[in-house]
Design a protein around this motif. Structure first.
Motif, PDB file in Angstrom:
ATOM      1  N   PHE A  28      46.978  33.523 -22.786  1.00  0.00           N
ATOM      2  CA  PHE A  28      46.275  34.761 -23.116  1.00  0.00           C
ATOM      3  C   PHE A  28      46.132  35.633 -21.867  1.00  0.00           C
ATOM      4  CE2 PHE A  28      42.261  37.149 -23.570  1.00  0.00           C
ATOM      5  CZ  PHE A  28      42.575  37.904 -24.676  1.00  0.00           C
TER       6      PHE A  28
ATOM      7  N   HIS B  85      47.997  45.577 -38.993  1.00  0.00           N
ATOM      8  CA  HIS B  85      48.308  44.179 -38.676  1.00  0.00           C
ATOM      9  C   HIS B  85      49.310  43.676 -39.701  1.00  0.00           C
ATOM     10  CE1 HIS B  85      46.767  40.062 -37.233  1.00  0.00           C
ATOM     11  NE2 HIS B  85      47.904  39.882 -37.874  1.00  0.00           N
TER      12      HIS B  85
ATOM     13  N   GLN C  74      45.947  27.819 -24.036  1.00  0.00           N
ATOM     14  CA  GLN C  74      45.755  29.094 -24.726  1.00  0.00           C
ATOM     15  C   GLN C  74      45.186  30.147 -23.783  1.00  0.00           C
ATOM     16  OE1 GLN C  74      43.910  29.145 -28.640  1.00  0.00           O
ATOM     17  NE2 GLN C  74      44.335  26.952 -28.860  1.00  0.00           N
ATOM     18  N   LYS C  75      44.192  29.752 -22.984  1.00  0.00           N
ATOM     19  CA  LYS C  75      43.594  30.699 -22.044  1.00  0.00           C
ATOM     20  C   LYS C  75      44.617  31.162 -21.011  1.00  0.00           C
ATOM     21  CE  LYS C  75      38.842  29.040 -22.427  1.00  0.00           C
ATOM     22  NZ  LYS C  75      37.754  28.290 -21.764  1.00  0.00           N
TER      23      LYS C  75
ATOM     24  N   HIS D 224      51.246  34.110 -30.480  1.00  0.00           N
ATOM     25  CA  HIS D 224      50.003  33.697 -31.115  1.00  0.00           C
ATOM     26  C   HIS D 224      49.702  32.258 -30.695  1.00  0.00           C
ATOM     27  CE1 HIS D 224      47.232  32.522 -34.305  1.00  0.00           C
ATOM     28  NE2 HIS D 224      47.080  33.815 -34.588  1.00  0.00           N
TER      29      HIS D 224
ATOM     30  N   GLY E 249      45.760  35.820 -28.544  1.00  0.00           N
ATOM     31  CA  GLY E 249      44.344  35.518 -28.624  1.00  0.00           C
ATOM     32  C   GLY E 249      44.064  34.059 -28.343  1.00  0.00           C
TER      33      GLY E 249
ATOM     34  N   ASP F 234      42.412  30.522 -30.307  1.00  0.00           N
ATOM     35  CA  ASP F 234      42.192  30.014 -31.648  1.00  0.00           C
ATOM     36  C   ASP F 234      41.776  28.552 -31.577  1.00  0.00           C
ATOM     37  OD1 ASP F 234      42.888  28.804 -34.306  1.00  0.00           O
ATOM     38  OD2 ASP F 234      43.458  30.876 -34.716  1.00  0.00           O
TER      39      ASP F 234
ATOM     40  N   GLY G 231      50.915  41.893 -28.730  1.00  0.00           N
ATOM     41  CA  GLY G 231      50.221  41.278 -29.853  1.00  0.00           C
ATOM     42  C   GLY G 231      51.205  40.491 -30.698  1.00  0.00           C
ATOM     43  N   GLU G 232      50.888  39.582 -31.343  1.00  0.00           N
ATOM     44  CA  GLU G 232      49.554  39.129 -31.681  1.00  0.00           C
ATOM     45  C   GLU G 232      49.187  37.977 -30.746  1.00  0.00           C
ATOM     46  OE1 GLU G 232      47.251  37.224 -35.496  1.00  0.00           O
ATOM     47  OE2 GLU G 232      49.283  37.867 -35.756  1.00  0.00           O
TER      48      GLU G 232
END
Length: 158
Positions: free
Chosen positions: A147, A15, A143-144, A80, A123, A125, A120-121
C-alpha cells in the motif's frame, strides 16, 4: 402549463470492474457519462488499458455526431490486497532490491502510458483468509508495504 422535456439520467461509475464482467459496449452503458475502471492485479493492467482505449474511441465517435459528449473514462492501475499473495510468488516484493522487473515497474509503466490514470484499486484488507492456513491471504505487514509503495507511486505520478 408548459411541459419541459426530461433529460435522460446519466451516470458516472466510480468503481468499475467491467473487464471482469459484461461487455462495455452493452445497452446497459447507453447512459454512461464515464467510469473509473479498476485493476486488481498486474494481469489486469493490459485489459484495463485496452478497454479504456476502446471506450474512449467508441464515445469519441459518438461525440462527433453531437451525442454523449464530455464522457470521462479513467484507467486505474494497482494491486488489491486480496491478490497480493499471488504476485509475491512470481515477482519481487515491493521492498525488494532485486534488479528484475517487478509489478511496481509494471505499475510505473502503465501510469506513464496513461498520464490521466489513477492508482487503484489498492488498500488494506483484513477479511480475505487462506482456506488452507486460516491466516490472512497476504499478511497485514505485506499489505502495508505494498500500500505504501503504491501510494508513493501515486504521489509521484500526480
Amino acid at each position: 402549463m408548459r411541459t419541459q422535456a426530461v433529460r435522460p439520467l446519466t451516470f458516472f461509475d466510480a468503481h468499475n470492474h467491467v473487464h471482469l464482467g459484461p461487455n462495455p459496449a452493452s445497452a446497459a452503458m447507453k447512459n454512461l457519462h464515464g467510469l473509473a475502471l479498476m485493476s486488481t492485479h498486474p494481469r489486469d493492467f493490459r485489459i484495463v488499458s485496452q478497454t479504456i482505449s476502446e471506450l474512449r474511441h467508441q464515445y469519441h465517435q459518438k461525440e462527433e455526431d453531437g451525442s454523449n459528449n464530455n464522457n470521462t473514462f479513467v484507467p486505474c492501475f494497482g494491486v488489491h490486497p486480496w491478490f497480493l499473495h499471488e504476485i509475491d510468488k512470481t515477482n519481487p516484493s515491493p521492498s525488494s532490491s532485486s534488479s528484475s522487473v517487478s509489478w511496481l515497474d509494471d505499475l510505473h509503466k502503465s501510469l506513464a502510458l496513461h498520464p490521466d490514470a489513477a492508482v487503484g484499486e489498492i488498500g488494506l484488507d483484513g477479511v480475505r483468509y487462506s482456506p488452507d492456513t486460516g491466516e490472512l491471504a497476504s499478511s497485514m505487514e505485506d499489505q502495508k508495504t505494498a500500500f505504501e509503495a503504491q501510494m508513493r507511486i501515486a504521489h509521484d505520478h500526480d
